[in-house]
Write an enzyme that holds these catalytic residues in place. Structure first.
Site, PDB file in Angstrom:
ATOM      1  CD  GLU A  76      43.555  48.678  30.984  1.00 12.61           C
ATOM      2  OE1 GLU A  76      42.942  49.755  31.082  1.00 12.61           O
ATOM      3  OE2 GLU A  76      44.788  48.574  31.000  1.00 12.61           O
ATOM      4  CG  ASP A  77      42.240  43.992  28.548  1.00 15.73           C
ATOM      5  OD1 ASP A  77      43.138  44.806  28.808  1.00 15.73           O
ATOM      6  OD2 ASP A  77      41.900  43.066  29.305  1.00 15.73           O
TER       7      ASP A  77
END
Ligand code: MN
Length: 725
Positions: A76-77
């Protein structure tokens, strides 16, 4: 920050065969991927996945779960991709990371619908592999621990509320008591710091005052057990959490001073037999408080929790609550599903409890129309304690507290619920709204021809029952709308001088985005479409038949051409009259029996000396004019002349006679843009109010929207347009 070797050591302490290489690679990968990112706290971002992994080691989870904890935010990051994870760590871990990632991606959304959607995905993901939920809960726990670093107060409160409403109940559901307690406490701290502080202060005061007492009780219990062949039993005192005290204060409407069992005592022994032996010792040593004994060993909670609970008048004549369990039961109570999952080959042990409620959630998911509806049911369910009842054959059915025989019937099988006509509880016929008690034996009586009763929705409490009943009502309402719509369409054809044929409608299905003629009928009946609209689409070139010249002229003259008459109109329109087909110069009234609204089909009745009274076509008053056809005139709404005036519509409502009913009634009407101009209670009894309400609305469609919203309101039993009387 935990060092790499420390993490590996922690895992190897409980699982000597854990894949050390996997843990090392995941540690390094995550560290590199997060690079120089920082958290709101100012810490390096990598500290977060590392802490999450640390929390998971406390649950003694398998290496795959720990690795997932380390990797959970990389996709996600950071620039890392899922295929990279799969290539480096294999399909099992990739799938777990993907599950957690999907949940994070939809987390930061605001509305109820979005929140509900999150929850739906969460349930779906965890039903495939419960470890996704364990990692997600550990993630949430660490985020809650560091919540105070966020500056945005709205965001903090939203996260705290979501934690309290969804994650803490889920932790409870899978039996991870310590996560549940901590999540609740952290959320409570954010949402109501004053209440929490004062409870903590009072708890501390009590602790100081009661320190000696607690020690005395523990000592005496230990002695009694030792005297009776249980010298190794461990006895501890445990203070209730601030949040559970808070709930008690709210639920019981008592003050802190009146709360008795702030302290619970726990006895841990070696085996199940010893649990009952200890219970016998306690019960023969102290007077038992009736009604407080619960045996969760023979009937475990649905999350796998096992213990015996009892309350006695203890050593110094005060009530004490005692929980008795074996060490194995204690592990499950602390770690829930994690204790079963453990590190053993990443497979659940054979005695893992059956997460039946997960399947039930999925079942509701499939049948709920809107995610909000689903969320509402689910929240309700997650907050309830359970009651355990039995079928006549002795099968155990666990239900939320407050459940009724209808809930029981739906829990047994949807069919049984749909066809339920009565219930025998412990051999006696009792009303279907009776609340079931622990241990009740319930026999459901069914009849093939029976269908769900709309009333049931008011007292069932399980999501499954509610969803089934609503689904049935939707289908039934659709049938009613469809037959009404069909009649409307036939009438329209007849009026225009055509013979009705369903074929004509088949040609325009696409225009109305309908799958079948049935869909069109249902939309007509529900008031989303007008029969004229449909007719005009079928016959775009058609003009209304003209009986004779004179009336055509009259028809074409708008009442605007006689402005001097407007003052006489009962409604005082200062612009064009919204009715077509009136005879100029003749006064017009709206009938008080049926309160016609723009959009309603209407007729005029001429009364000598009084002018024309406008009724809705289905007004019952019209029955008395059947044999005087000459007094009927054909009128319709002039949509061009309507300038958005508000009109009064009248409805009859049956409202449950209970506190807050009238409040929710007026709130729903107000929220939907209606204004109550008059209200009259026409009938009342112990259960219901029947009333007539006048509501200012734009048109019939607007009123129909309000009616629909009212029907969706639990305290409203029935609502309809007034049809004259
Ligand atoms: Mn995270």
């Amino acid at each position: 920050m935990i060092r790499q070797y420390e993490l590996v050591e922690r895992v190897r302490a409980y699982d000597p065969r854990a894949d050390e290489d996997l843990l090392n690679r995941a540690y390094v990968f995550s560290l590199k991927a997060h690079g120089t990112q920082v958290r709101a706290s100012g810490d390096p971002y990598f500290s977060h996945p590392l802490e999450v992994a640390g929390i998971l080691t406390q649950m003694k989870l398998d290496a795959a779960s720990i690795a997932t904890g380390l990797l959970h935010d990389t996709v996600e990051d950071t620039v890392a991709t899922l295929s990279e994870i799969e290539r480096l760590f294999g399909p099992e871990i990739a799938k777990l990371v993907d599950g957690v990632t999907k949940l994070s991606r939809i987390e930061l959304q605001n509305t109820q619908a979005q929140q509900a959607e999150n929850f739906r995905k969460l349930v779906l993901a965890m039903s495939e592999d419960i470890r996704v939920l364990l990692v997600k809960l550990a993630d949430r726990l660490h985020n809650m621990r560091t919540l105070h670093f966020l500056n945005n107060i709205d965001k903090r409160r939203r996260i705290a509320r979501e934690t309290l409403e969804i994650y803490a109940p889920l932790a409870e559901r899978i039996g991870v008591e310590r996560w549940k307690d901590e999540l609740q406490d952290l959320a409570f701290q954010e949402l109501n710091p004053d209440a929490r502080d004062s409870i903590l202060a009072q708890l501390a005061r009590r602790r100081r005052e009661g320190e000696d007492r607690t020690r005395r009780v523990i000592e005496e219990l230990r002695q009694k057990l030792a005297e009776n062949q249980l010298p190794d039993a461990s006895v501890t005192g445990r203070e209730k959490s601030s949040y559970s005290v808070w709930l008690k204060l709210q639920r019981k409407n008592v003050t802190f001073e009146q709360l008795s069992d702030i302290m619970a005592f726990r006895i841990i022994v070696e085996s199940t037999e010893q649990c009952y032996q200890a219970l016998g010792i306690i019960h023969s040593s102290y007077p038992v408080v009736p009604g407080r004994f619960k045996d969760y060993i023979s009937t475990p909670k649905s999350n796998g929790y096992r213990s015996v609970h009892t309350t006695v008048i203890g050593p110094d004549r005060e009530r004490i609550e005692v929980q008795i369990r074996s060490q194995a039961m204690h592990d499950v109570a602390e770690c829930g599903v994690a204790a079963h999952w453990g590190y053993k080959q990443g497979q659940p042990r054979a005695d893992t409890p059956d997460y039946r409620w997960l399947r039930e959630l999925l079942d509701i998911l499939e049948h709920a129309q809107k995610p909000e509806e689903f969320l509402e049911h689910t929240k309700l369910e997650l907050f309830q304690d359970q009651v355990f009842c039995f079928t006549p054959k002795g099968d155990l059915i666990s239900l939320p507290r407050g459940a009724t025989p209808i809930d029981f019937a739906y829990a047994v099988h949807s069919e049984v619920g749909d066809t339920c006509v009565g219930a025998k509880i412990n051999g006696r016929m009792l009303p279907l709204r009776t609340q079931l008690q622990n241990g009740d034996q319930v026999e459901i009586i069914t009849a093939k021809s029976q269908t769900p009763n709309p009333d049931w929705e008011r007292f069932v409490i399980t999501g499954k029952a509610k969803a089934r009943i609503r689904r049935f009502l939707r289908l039934k309402q659709r049938e009613q709308f469809a037959s009404l719509g069909r009649a409307m369409m036939q009438k329209q054809f007849r009026q225009e001088g055509y013979e009705f044929t369903e074929k004509a409608l088949e040609g325009v299905l696409k225009t109305f985005k309908a799958q079948s003629t049935e869909d069109i009928y249902a939309s007509l009946g529900a008031g989303h479409l007008s029969s004229r609209e449909v007719f005009n689409t079928i016959f775009p070139e058609h003009r209304a038949p003209v009986p004779d010249r004179d009336s055509r002229e009259l028809r074409d003259i708008k009442p605007t051409s006689a402005p001097t008459k407007t003052k006489e109109r009962s409604r005082g329109y200062d612009h064009a009259l919204p009715i077509r087909g009136l005879i100029p110069g003749m006064a017009m009234h709206f009938a008080r029996c049926c309160h016609p609204l723009p959009g309603d089909r209407i007729v005029g009745i001429v009364t000598t000396g009084k002018g024309v009274t406008i009724h809705t076509i289905d007004c019952e008053t019209l029955d008395s004019f059947h044999d005087v056809p000459e007094r009927w005139i054909d009128v319709s709404w002039d949509t061009d002349a309507d300038q958005g005036d508000m009109h009064v519509g009248r409805v009859t409502v049956f409202v449950a006679n209970q506190p807050g009913s009238l409040g929710s009634l007026s709130t729903v009407i107000g929220k939907n843009g209606g204004n109550i101009s008059n209200l009259k209670i026409t009938n009342r009894n112990r259960d219901f109010f029947e009333m007539l309400i006048d509501i200012e609305v734009r048109d019939s469609k607007h009123l129909n929207n309000i009616l629909a919203a009212l029907r969706a309101t639990p305290v409203i039993n029935a609502v309809d347009r007034a049809r004259g009387r």
